[in-house]
Design a protein around this motif. Sequence first.
Motif: not given
Length: 490
Positions: A6-7, A9, A132, A135-137, A140, A142, A163
């Motif tokens: 998990q990033r 963003v 968005v 570039k995201t999964t 992540d 957000i 998301r």
Amino acid sequence: MQPGQQRLVVVSNRLPAAIKRDGDGWTVKAGAGGLVTALAPVLKNRGGVWIGWAGNSDPEMDVDSLLEDFSSSAGYDLYTVPLTKKEVDGYYFGFSNEIIWPLFHDLQTRCRFHPMYWRMFLDVNFKFAELVARKTTSDDYIWIQDYHLMHQAFFLKSMGVKRNLGFFLHIPFPTPDIFMKLPWRWKVIQALTEFDLVGFQTMQDRKNFTECLRRLMPETRVVGRGAVVSVDMGNRQFRLGAFPISIDFNQFSELAEQPEVVEESFKIKEALRHRKIILGVDRLDYTKGIPERIRSIQTLLRRYPELIGRINFVQIAVPSREEVDEYKELRIEIEQLVGRVNGEFSFPGWVPVHYHYKSFPPEELVAYYSAADIALVTPLRDGMNLVAKEYCACNVNEDGVLVLSEFAGAAAQLQKDAYLVNPYDMEGIAKALNRAFHWDKEERRGHMANLRDNIRKNNIYWWVDSFLNAGIAKSLGDFPEVDTLQFERG
Ligand code: GDG
């Protein structure tokens, strides 16, 4: 990135870097301002991503490769949303700066409700949402920042992109009588309900939002108590919270104790012959109450002539939105007022107002903070105001006084120990300054020590933790710093 990792963003209008012309080429400069100060330490070396506009609309420019170096030194990935001049004019200068900014700061007579601005706001929000999505999964988190991007959840959902989406509003949320003036009020409030978590600076902002929600969507129900509550929409729920933003307290406090900064601070005091320094620091913006503040200094010197020659008012005004006519006019108004007050009171060897129209390097700004005896922070309306908190963090001798507008978000948190004033009340401010001038050391120390304890505890990391905790039941520690040397060591 590891699969399933998990990033964090962050998505904001501007990237924390700006591309500027440098002779024939271009350079990348780190951005300034409240948001960058707040979020850069949170993403650094934690696999973070920041998505935004790089502040340039030249279609020929290869922005991504320009940002590469910056990205590796910043410690997180940056992706830019390319915008044309027309888009910037409509979405940024138009909808964001000429509608939402003044309206949400209760200055509705400054709004230009141009339908073109609204269309461009939607187009650009769609463009952001597309990037968005790419570039995201779905792993992540957000975190969308601020009023420029209120339609992110709406567009991501309409694209069928799932998301976990948090939104934080850095500026105030107005009361219903003001919000209802927005021609697109229903669409804006509906779009905000599409987020999973909507964060405000203060409980009052959150209350204003729920009151607008009750008027425009009467079928919704607010459930719960405390800093974070739920809104029941019938088919789904989302959450609302108050998360007062803060600063990296230790960073400011430690900088204030660096020998070069201590020396610089002493030089400032010496240059002003150890007169009491009253300091104002703001982006040059009509919400910050700079002309009203200068008039208060004039009132102070007229009402309390014994202070003539015994104080200096230093105003640092950082250039902002310089292309906009209203900001050019404000600059002229301020400069004329400075001239008028100095013309009225100066005598050989003393000028009451020292005005700087420029941005200082952080060390010098901190030197001013620690040299100042009184910080005069009097916005007409402000989401939070980080300057008030930075001043306290830098006041390591604990002998300064914070005079603070009751209409700054910071007032809700700091009211017990700051001297609260109405920024429109020039006589009231003059009286407060005169009192602060005469406060004895013990009184100053007691209040400043409390202010510093409060901000030290409720610092930027606490802010991020409380938002992430409400959004995903995680804290900053769950996004650990990556040991970059580990890769070099193999
Ligand atoms: C928005 C909301 C909310 C100022 N002069 C210099 C300089 N600064 C930095 C300060 C501070 C920042 O600019 C200003 O932050 P504020 O919070 O006071 O105001 P906004 O820019 O309007 O920020 C506000 C904030 O978002 C965060 O949510 O608090 O209410 O309007 O950090 O230090 N920095 C440098 N040189 C200067 O001369 N380096």
